[in-house]
Design a protein around this motif. Sequence first.
Motif, PDB file in Angstrom:
ATOM      1  N   ASN A 134       0.858  -1.181   0.000  1.00 51.27           N
ATOM      2  CA  ASN A 134       0.000   0.000   0.000  1.00 51.27           C
ATOM      3  C   ASN A 134       0.893   1.229   0.000  1.00 51.27           C
ATOM      4  O   ASN A 134       1.681   1.440   0.927  1.00 51.27           O
ATOM      5  N   SER A 135       0.777   2.037  -1.066  1.00 48.86           N
ATOM      6  CA  SER A 135       1.707   3.159  -1.211  1.00 48.86           C
ATOM      7  C   SER A 135       1.549   4.175  -0.083  1.00 48.86           C
ATOM      8  O   SER A 135       2.478   4.923   0.214  1.00 48.86           O
ATOM      9  N   LYS A 136       0.376   4.202   0.570  1.00 48.07           N
ATOM     10  CA  LYS A 136       0.216   5.140   1.701  1.00 48.07           C
ATOM     11  C   LYS A 136       1.141   4.744   2.850  1.00 48.07           C
ATOM     12  O   LYS A 136       1.672   5.604   3.543  1.00 48.07           O
ATOM     13  N   HIS A 137       1.303   3.424   3.066  1.00 41.79           N
ATOM     14  CA  HIS A 137       2.267   2.981   4.077  1.00 41.79           C
ATOM     15  C   HIS A 137       3.651   3.500   3.696  1.00 41.79           C
ATOM     16  O   HIS A 137       4.425   3.937   4.544  1.00 41.79           O
ATOM     17  N   GLY A 138       3.959   3.419   2.384  1.00 44.76           N
ATOM     18  CA  GLY A 138       5.251   3.895   1.894  1.00 44.76           C
ATOM     19  C   GLY A 138       5.426   5.386   2.166  1.00 44.76           C
ATOM     20  O   GLY A 138       6.510   5.832   2.563  1.00 44.76           O
ATOM     21  N   GLU A 139       4.345   6.154   1.981  1.00 39.37           N
ATOM     22  CA  GLU A 139       4.410   7.603   2.232  1.00 39.37           C
ATOM     23  C   GLU A 139       4.690   7.892   3.709  1.00 39.37           C
ATOM     24  O   GLU A 139       5.519   8.737   4.033  1.00 39.37           O
ATOM     25  N   ILE A 140       3.985   7.179   4.593  1.00 39.60           N
ATOM     26  CA  ILE A 140       4.194   7.399   6.034  1.00 39.60           C
ATOM     27  C   ILE A 140       5.619   6.997   6.405  1.00 39.60           C
ATOM     28  O   ILE A 140       6.283   7.675   7.185  1.00 39.60           O
ATOM     29  N   MET A 141       6.106   5.889   5.821  1.00 36.73           N
ATOM     30  CA  MET A 141       7.477   5.440   6.092  1.00 36.73           C
ATOM     31  C   MET A 141       8.469   6.541   5.702  1.00 36.73           C
ATOM     32  O   MET A 141       9.346   6.919   6.473  1.00 36.73           O
ATOM     33  N   LYS A 142       8.295   7.105   4.495  1.00 38.82           N
ATOM     34  CA  LYS A 142       9.224   8.146   4.026  1.00 38.82           C
ATOM     35  C   LYS A 142       9.135   9.395   4.900  1.00 38.82           C
ATOM     36  O   LYS A 142      10.144  10.016   5.221  1.00 38.82           O
ATOM     37  N   LEU A 143       7.930   9.741   5.277  1.00 40.35           N
ATOM     38  CA  LEU A 143       7.700  10.934   6.101  1.00 40.35           C
ATOM     39  C   LEU A 143       8.342  10.794   7.482  1.00 40.35           C
ATOM     40  O   LEU A 143       8.906  11.742   8.020  1.00 40.35           O
ATOM     41  N   THR A 144       8.255   9.595   8.062  1.00 49.19           N
ATOM     42  CA  THR A 144       8.677   9.442   9.460  1.00 49.19           C
ATOM     43  C   THR A 144      10.069   8.824   9.607  1.00 49.19           C
ATOM     44  O   THR A 144      10.703   9.016  10.638  1.00 49.19           O
TER      45      THR A 144
END
Length: 356
Positions: free
Chosen positions: A193-203
């Motif tokens: 899920n790319s949203k998980h990827g976004e949160i990973m990159k953000l945090t």
Amino acid sequence: MKAYVLQGIGQLDYTDVPVPELKSGWALVKVEAAGICGSDIPRIFQTGTYHFPTIPGHEFAGSVADVFDEKDRAWIGKRVGVFPLIPCMECFVCKEDAYEMCRNYDYLGSRRDGGFAEFAAVPVWNLIGLPEEMSMEEAAMLEPASVALHALRRLTLTPKDTVALFGLGTIGIILAQWLHIFGIEKVYTVGHNSKHGEIMKLTASEDYEYLSAACPDGESLLTEDVVTRILEKTGGEGVSIAIDCAGTSETLTNCLNSVRPKGQVLAVGNPKGNIAFDKNSYWKILRNQIRLTGTWNSTFCHSKEDDWHQTIEACCSKELCLSELITHRLDFGELKKGLAIAKDHLEYHNKIIICP
Ligand SMILES: [Zn+2]
Ligand SMILES: [Zn+2]
């Protein structure tokens, strides 16, 4: 008090129950935030708790409302996090202070009543005082964050390492944050899920790569494709460390096939079923002299060095970003809605927190 009582598999009643009675050595915690853990879904809907009725919920924090013993009165009114595992203190691993592997433990929220209630009874030994700047919702995430740190501490880790991380649920994303804290620069994360990827990159780090392994059905990871991509990105060598946060045959096989000779594979995710790998992947363990390591729970032993104290320190220094993982903040009365979202993937979610 109001509480969620599991009466049988899938039978969770929102009902009135007596406030728990205390005995010597115990405290009453007014629950102020409780998280839904991935493991709560099978526990409530498939396997059940160890006996019924039980109040589930093992990721929670609050303030101490009462204590039994006079000597513990200083705890009253204190904001606390809760280590959910109650060790026996007598078995051979407890005697080595390795409480996370206790042979005869009790557990808040699975073996005895936990935190999906207005109040929970907790041994004073299991309390950890919270610094002012730490929010209750962050404190409710101390458990998964400590589990992620504990996992990494099983490895021999240096900043030169390259890491492949399979599975980006709450623990996977927090693990990526710890990798960044430990100075690891090259990390390939794999999720569906790319949203998980976004949160990973953000945090964790903008520089960490997110490789999508989404299938048309949105479920399983495309094994060969992901491994091929990781091998390409590492010049054919493979990563030095591969971490499985999903607990499936596919992801563990991916780990074995993306790690370099003399590499380390870390198994973190709870298995969804039997884990099997094909003969060729098994050969890799032998021929590449791979070190396969397991991890379980976290250390809590009232030392500055234990996983829980280290996690609190990293939260306070803002190196660890836990609140960013919270996608849902629900009222206490909405726990069932939260469980349904987590169970049936009704909408995008990461950490779901209930605030009584
Ligand atoms: Zn958990
Ligand atoms: Zn023990």
